[in-house]
Structures are given as structure tokens and as C-alpha cells.
Design a protein around this motif. Sequence first.
Motif, PDB file in Angstrom:
ATOM      1  N   MET A  12      -2.519  21.537 -56.274  1.00 46.03           N
ATOM      2  CA  MET A  12      -2.686  20.906 -54.971  1.00 46.03           C
ATOM      3  C   MET A  12      -3.516  19.619 -55.038  1.00 46.03           C
ATOM      4  O   MET A  12      -3.170  18.626 -54.390  1.00 46.03           O
ATOM      5  CB  MET A  12      -3.317  21.893 -53.982  1.00 46.03           C
ATOM      6  CG  MET A  12      -4.684  22.397 -54.328  1.00 46.03           C
ATOM      7  SD  MET A  12      -5.208  23.672 -53.142  1.00 46.03           S
ATOM      8  CE  MET A  12      -6.902  23.937 -53.674  1.00 46.03           C
ATOM      9  N   GLY A  13      -4.598  19.597 -55.817  1.00 48.64           N
ATOM     10  CA  GLY A  13      -5.407  18.391 -55.896  1.00 48.64           C
ATOM     11  C   GLY A  13      -4.671  17.255 -56.578  1.00 48.64           C
ATOM     12  O   GLY A  13      -4.735  16.096 -56.141  1.00 48.64           O
ATOM     13  N   THR A  14      -3.981  17.558 -57.668  1.00 53.94           N
ATOM     14  CA  THR A  14      -3.219  16.535 -58.376  1.00 53.94           C
ATOM     15  C   THR A  14      -2.137  15.954 -57.483  1.00 53.94           C
ATOM     16  O   THR A  14      -1.882  14.747 -57.493  1.00 53.94           O
ATOM     17  CB  THR A  14      -2.591  17.135 -59.647  1.00 53.94           C
ATOM     18  OG1 THR A  14      -3.637  17.582 -60.510  1.00 53.94           O
ATOM     19  CG2 THR A  14      -1.731  16.113 -60.363  1.00 53.94           C
ATOM     20  N   MET A  15      -1.476  16.795 -56.688  1.00 52.17           N
ATOM     21  CA  MET A  15      -0.442  16.305 -55.775  1.00 52.17           C
ATOM     22  C   MET A  15      -1.020  15.291 -54.794  1.00 52.17           C
ATOM     23  O   MET A  15      -0.442  14.225 -54.554  1.00 52.17           O
ATOM     24  CB  MET A  15       0.177  17.468 -55.018  1.00 52.17           C
ATOM     25  CG  MET A  15       1.377  17.061 -54.161  1.00 52.17           C
ATOM     26  SD  MET A  15       1.928  18.379 -53.040  1.00 52.17           S
ATOM     27  CE  MET A  15       2.348  19.669 -54.206  1.00 52.17           C
ATOM     28  N   GLN A  16      -2.176  15.581 -54.236  1.00 51.06           N
ATOM     29  CA  GLN A  16      -2.777  14.698 -53.239  1.00 51.06           C
ATOM     30  C   GLN A  16      -3.288  13.411 -53.876  1.00 51.06           C
ATOM     31  O   GLN A  16      -3.055  12.308 -53.369  1.00 51.06           O
ATOM     32  CB  GLN A  16      -3.906  15.440 -52.530  1.00 51.06           C
ATOM     33  CG  GLN A  16      -3.411  16.590 -51.675  1.00 51.06           C
ATOM     34  CD  GLN A  16      -4.539  17.519 -51.245  1.00 51.06           C
ATOM     35  OE1 GLN A  16      -5.309  18.011 -52.063  1.00 51.06           O
ATOM     36  NE2 GLN A  16      -4.640  17.767 -49.965  1.00 51.06           N
ATOM     37  N   ALA A  17      -3.992  13.535 -55.006  1.00 51.58           N
ATOM     38  CA  ALA A  17      -4.560  12.355 -55.648  1.00 51.58           C
ATOM     39  C   ALA A  17      -3.472  11.434 -56.177  1.00 51.58           C
ATOM     40  O   ALA A  17      -3.536  10.206 -56.015  1.00 51.58           O
ATOM     41  CB  ALA A  17      -5.501  12.783 -56.783  1.00 51.58           C
ATOM     42  N   ALA A  18      -2.452  11.987 -56.834  1.00 52.21           N
ATOM     43  CA  ALA A  18      -1.390  11.165 -57.407  1.00 52.21           C
ATOM     44  C   ALA A  18      -0.548  10.520 -56.313  1.00 52.21           C
ATOM     45  O   ALA A  18      -0.062   9.392 -56.476  1.00 52.21           O
ATOM     46  CB  ALA A  18      -0.511  12.015 -58.325  1.00 52.21           C
ATOM     47  N   SER A  19      -0.369  11.195 -55.186  1.00 48.80           N
ATOM     48  CA  SER A  19       0.369  10.598 -54.072  1.00 48.80           C
ATOM     49  C   SER A  19      -0.381   9.386 -53.528  1.00 48.80           C
ATOM     50  O   SER A  19       0.227   8.349 -53.226  1.00 48.80           O
ATOM     51  CB  SER A  19       0.576  11.635 -52.969  1.00 48.80           C
ATOM     52  OG  SER A  19       1.351  12.727 -53.420  1.00 48.80           O
ATOM     53  N   ARG A  20      -1.687   9.515 -53.384  1.00 51.93           N
ATOM     54  CA  ARG A  20      -2.494   8.397 -52.907  1.00 51.93           C
ATOM     55  C   ARG A  20      -2.389   7.214 -53.858  1.00 51.93           C
ATOM     56  O   ARG A  20      -2.234   6.061 -53.438  1.00 51.93           O
ATOM     57  CB  ARG A  20      -3.952   8.853 -52.756  1.00 51.93           C
ATOM     58  CG  ARG A  20      -4.913   7.741 -52.418  1.00 51.93           C
ATOM     59  CD  ARG A  20      -6.260   8.278 -51.966  1.00 51.93           C
ATOM     60  NE  ARG A  20      -7.000   8.985 -52.997  1.00 51.93           N
ATOM     61  CZ  ARG A  20      -8.180   9.571 -52.789  1.00 51.93           C
ATOM     62  NH1 ARG A  20      -8.706   9.554 -51.573  1.00 51.93           N
ATOM     63  NH2 ARG A  20      -8.817  10.186 -53.759  1.00 51.93           N
ATOM     64  N   THR A  21      -2.435   7.481 -55.165  1.00 55.15           N
ATOM     65  CA  THR A  21      -2.338   6.411 -56.149  1.00 55.15           C
ATOM     66  C   THR A  21      -0.978   5.738 -56.106  1.00 55.15           C
ATOM     67  O   THR A  21      -0.868   4.514 -56.232  1.00 55.15           O
ATOM     68  CB  THR A  21      -2.572   6.980 -57.563  1.00 55.15           C
ATOM     69  OG1 THR A  21      -3.809   7.687 -57.572  1.00 55.15           O
ATOM     70  CG2 THR A  21      -2.623   5.871 -58.583  1.00 55.15           C
ATOM     71  N   LEU A  22       0.080   6.524 -55.930  1.00 53.64           N
ATOM     72  CA  LEU A  22       1.427   5.963 -55.921  1.00 53.64           C
ATOM     73  C   LEU A  22       1.619   5.013 -54.748  1.00 53.64           C
ATOM     74  O   LEU A  22       2.282   3.975 -54.876  1.00 53.64           O
ATOM     75  CB  LEU A  22       2.452   7.092 -55.877  1.00 53.64           C
ATOM     76  CG  LEU A  22       3.905   6.747 -56.233  1.00 53.64           C
ATOM     77  CD1 LEU A  22       3.984   5.984 -57.547  1.00 53.64           C
ATOM     78  CD2 LEU A  22       4.737   8.016 -56.310  1.00 53.64           C
ATOM     79  N   VAL A  23       1.043   5.325 -53.597  1.00 57.36           N
ATOM     80  CA  VAL A  23       1.109   4.393 -52.471  1.00 57.36           C
ATOM     81  C   VAL A  23       0.393   3.097 -52.816  1.00 57.36           C
ATOM     82  O   VAL A  23       0.883   1.995 -52.532  1.00 57.36           O
ATOM     83  CB  VAL A  23       0.494   5.019 -51.204  1.00 57.36           C
ATOM     84  CG1 VAL A  23       0.415   3.990 -50.084  1.00 57.36           C
ATOM     85  CG2 VAL A  23       1.322   6.197 -50.746  1.00 57.36           C
ATOM     86  N   ALA A  24      -0.778   3.183 -53.445  1.00 57.86           N
ATOM     87  CA  ALA A  24      -1.512   1.983 -53.828  1.00 57.86           C
ATOM     88  C   ALA A  24      -0.700   1.124 -54.785  1.00 57.86           C
ATOM     89  O   ALA A  24      -0.708  -0.105 -54.705  1.00 57.86           O
ATOM     90  CB  ALA A  24      -2.847   2.373 -54.460  1.00 57.86           C
ATOM     91  N   ARG A  25       0.037   1.774 -55.696  1.00 60.95           N
ATOM     92  CA  ARG A  25       0.814   1.028 -56.677  1.00 60.95           C
ATOM     93  C   ARG A  25       2.103   0.451 -56.099  1.00 60.95           C
ATOM     94  O   ARG A  25       2.640  -0.515 -56.628  1.00 60.95           O
ATOM     95  CB  ARG A  25       1.134   1.945 -57.859  1.00 60.95           C
ATOM     96  CG  ARG A  25      -0.080   2.198 -58.747  1.00 60.95           C
ATOM     97  CD  ARG A  25       0.188   3.198 -59.855  1.00 60.95           C
ATOM     98  NE  ARG A  25      -0.930   3.208 -60.811  1.00 60.95           N
ATOM     99  CZ  ARG A  25      -1.262   4.230 -61.563  1.00 60.95           C
ATOM    100  NH1 ARG A  25      -0.570   5.356 -61.488  1.00 60.95           N
ATOM    101  NH2 ARG A  25      -2.281   4.149 -62.398  1.00 60.95           N
ATOM    102  N   LEU A  26       2.616   1.022 -55.037  1.00 62.15           N
ATOM    103  CA  LEU A  26       3.876   0.571 -54.454  1.00 62.15           C
ATOM    104  C   LEU A  26       3.692  -0.390 -53.282  1.00 62.15           C
ATOM    105  O   LEU A  26       4.626  -1.089 -52.914  1.00 62.15           O
ATOM    106  CB  LEU A  26       4.700   1.774 -53.973  1.00 62.15           C
ATOM    107  CG  LEU A  26       5.271   2.711 -55.042  1.00 62.15           C
ATOM    108  CD1 LEU A  26       5.880   3.946 -54.384  1.00 62.15           C
ATOM    109  CD2 LEU A  26       6.308   2.006 -55.893  1.00 62.15           C
ATOM    110  N   SER A  27       2.499  -0.437 -52.681  1.00 58.43           N
ATOM    111  CA  SER A  27       2.302  -1.222 -51.464  1.00 58.43           C
ATOM    112  C   SER A  27       2.362  -2.714 -51.740  1.00 58.43           C
ATOM    113  O   SER A  27       1.791  -3.205 -52.722  1.00 58.43           O
ATOM    114  CB  SER A  27       0.950  -0.880 -50.825  1.00 58.43           C
ATOM    115  OG  SER A  27       0.945   0.443 -50.361  1.00 58.43           O
TER     116      SER A  27
END
Length: 472
Positions: A393-408
Amino acid sequence: MSIADDRVSAAPQISGEPPVQQPASWRARLSWAMFDWANQPYFTVITTFIFAPYFTSKVIGNPVDGQSLWGFTQAFSAVIVALGAPFLGAIADAGGQRKPWLFAFQFQLAFGCALLWLAQPGQPQLIPLVILGLVLANIAAEYSIMFNNALLPSLETPRHVGRLSGLGWGMGYVGGLIALFGVLIVSQPELIGMMPPPGEALLGLKRDAFEAERIIGPAAAIWLSIFVMPMFLFTPDRPGSGKPFRTVVRDGIRRVIDTIRHMRRYKNLLRFLLSYMVYYDGLVAVIGFGGIYAAGVFGWGTTELGLFGIALNVIAIPAVIFGGWLEDRWGSKRAVQLAICLVGVGTLGIMSIGHSSVLFVIEAAPKLAGAGLFSSAGEQVFFLCAAFLGLGMGTMQAASRTLVARLSPPDMVGEFFGIFALSGRATTFLAPLLIGITTAVFATQRIAPVVILVFLALGFALLWKVQEPARQ
């Protein structure tokens, strides 16, 4: 903004300013991560492990009716968050600064938590005020996370932003773990050899009035007020635009409308946000209803739920920090996919547990009254399945946040974190709503994991075509 801004081969500029060449100071980054430390106890001890089961089983008095009401409350909060997040994010982009918004919503969160003291069994006239506190706190917590996330790209280089995101989630789990220890010590001091007067917990709290459970809300408000201060003091904010507030609001609304009109420019990012919208709905549901499910099936009280939460956090802390390192090496998308699989396995295992069976077909004696902690086979299997949740669960949340930062795209990080919050909340009312409806219709708590699995599987499938940009 040209179509090329969303091409996955482009170098990922992830803030409205030039790409970060040097990270912010260690104090600024650590203070940013302290935000998760300050806010996580709300999710850990209130919406997941302690207060939610207490509210549904004791205050409402019937686990089925309580789970249904909790689902409707969470659904209403999610709708409010979904409607406002993109506009608030775009307005913050137009104004530049994030901290004034963070301060306002952190204050609202603390106020909502304080109202939870009123949650006393046998006082139905106070339930509307408790519901109000939950709604205010839910909304404020989600908006606060959105604005704090928008600070992330300006603090770390693109290649290592996953590591900082993972550190924040890891510190959050440590904060939640300490909060759970505190709840257990106050409510059950006998566990550490302390013997308060009969009928009392620590601090003179009355057991028959459930004051140890009710004090959780005000205590979370105090914790938040203390530990969020380093972020306000030491983490740099973006400079303000100098525009009047009325102009900032107008510009922000126009930007959202323009983004909606030109959504085709951001096809890859939108594919991810659609996927996130679905699988995050499943994650929120499993986090929110796991403790409620255990309280109903096994009759767990504060002690069992607190120990369960501690075990889950102990597993999640190293998992999320390792996940941050893993996504910097493998990529955020692969880290999310792995996390969804782990959460799915754990959810399927929980679904297999009944009052007198485990793994669907294996008979197991139900827990006997007066038996020791976690002595039944069902409880032990539940713990094993929950370990998979902790790993994912933590990895899912943290990696999702990072992916938005990388795609924005450049200059739109706040708006797209607002849309990220929208996608995370646009349908999060749906899983709790479906759980509430199906629980009421079928009169069983066991239907909740089925709903959760559907959302996780669909989100995983939608994520498959998302292309992650090359990392600097």
C-alpha cells in the motif's frame, strides 16, 4: 502548451520553474517529509485502525449499519474533494504560493479531529456533529496532501524524486506507528505493567465513557499542530505572483477550463490518471474497511486493532522506503504494478476468511470468548494476508505521487496534482458507496473485499498502456 510537452521521450520537466539541478537543503527536504509524519496519524488511528471500528461498532452499535453509514460519509467527502481539487490546484498555480492553502486546510483538519471527542455511545443527538467533524477532516486532509505534493518537484532532482517521495511515506508510517503505540498505552496500560485505578485508563480517562477512544481526535489535532511546523518554517514555498486574489481565482478557473478543452495534449498522463482513479479507489476501500471488517468478524477491540495496526506499519515502513529506491531504478510504473498485485493478494486472502473458515474451504474454529490475543486460525490468516497489504500500500501511494511529478507538464504541476487528487477522489465515493449498499443488501461484511478486488484488477489493466518518461 504544445503536444510535445506530453511526449514520453521528452526530458521530464516537473515544475513551473527550470528543472531542479541541485536538491533543496537536507533540512528543507526532511521538513517536507515531516508533513506525512504529522498527518498520517489521522489516517492510521482515526480512519483505519481505532476510531473507525469504534464508531461503527460502539457508537452506532451495529457493525453492519455502522459500516454502511461510514461508507456513505466517506463517499460524500470524496465527492466534495473531487469537485474542488482541480480548481484549487490551478488557482494555487496562478498565485504561486502553496503554504497559505496548506495552513488553512491543516487548521480545518485539526478542528474536524477535535469534534470527534463527541462520539459517545448512547448519545445519538451528537452523531451529526461527529459526522460533520469527519467530513471536515476528510476534505481538509485530502486538500492538504494535494498542496504538499505540489511542493515535491521543486525540492529534488527528477531522477531521485521517488526516493524523497518514499521517504515521506516512510516517515508517515513511523508517525502512525508511534501514534498507535500511544493509543494502546493510554487505553490499555496493563500491557506495559501500569495499573491505573479501576474503571480508568491513563490520564484519568473513564473506560465506561470510552474516553480513551474519543480522545484520539483531539490528540491527533495536537500532534498535527506540533509536527507540521517544520514544513512551514523550513521548506521553501514557490514565490507569489503578486496578483490580486480575485485575479488569481479567475486565472486558475480559466486554466482548468482550457486544460479540459485541450485534454488530448496530455493523453499519456490522462491514461495514468484514469488508471489511478480506479486502483486507488480499491486501495482506499481496503485501508478504510480492513479494521472495520476485522472488528465485525473477530470482535476485535482497541487492543487487537492497535496491535494489528502496529504490525501493519512495521511491515510498511521498510517496504515503502525500499519501494522509493526500487522505483528510481525500475521506474514508478513497475513499482505501482507490483504494489497493486501485493494488495490484491492480501485482499483476496481477507475475502477468504469467514467466522468458521479460512481460504474459502478450510474449516476453522471461530474465536472463543476469553481466548488469547489472535489465538484463532482466522485471525492468524488475516494477519498473514494483511502483511501483503503492508508491503504494497505505501509503495503504491508513493510511486503514484512520483509518477504524476514525472509526467506533469511545466508550469502546471499544481493543476495536475489537483487533477491527481480529482482522479484519486472522483470515484472513491463509488467503492465505499458500493460497499455500503451491498453490505446493507446482503447483510454481510464479507462482500466488501469483492468490490475492492474489482477496482484493483481494472486499475491494473488500465495502467498497462501508460508510458513513463525517460529519467534524467
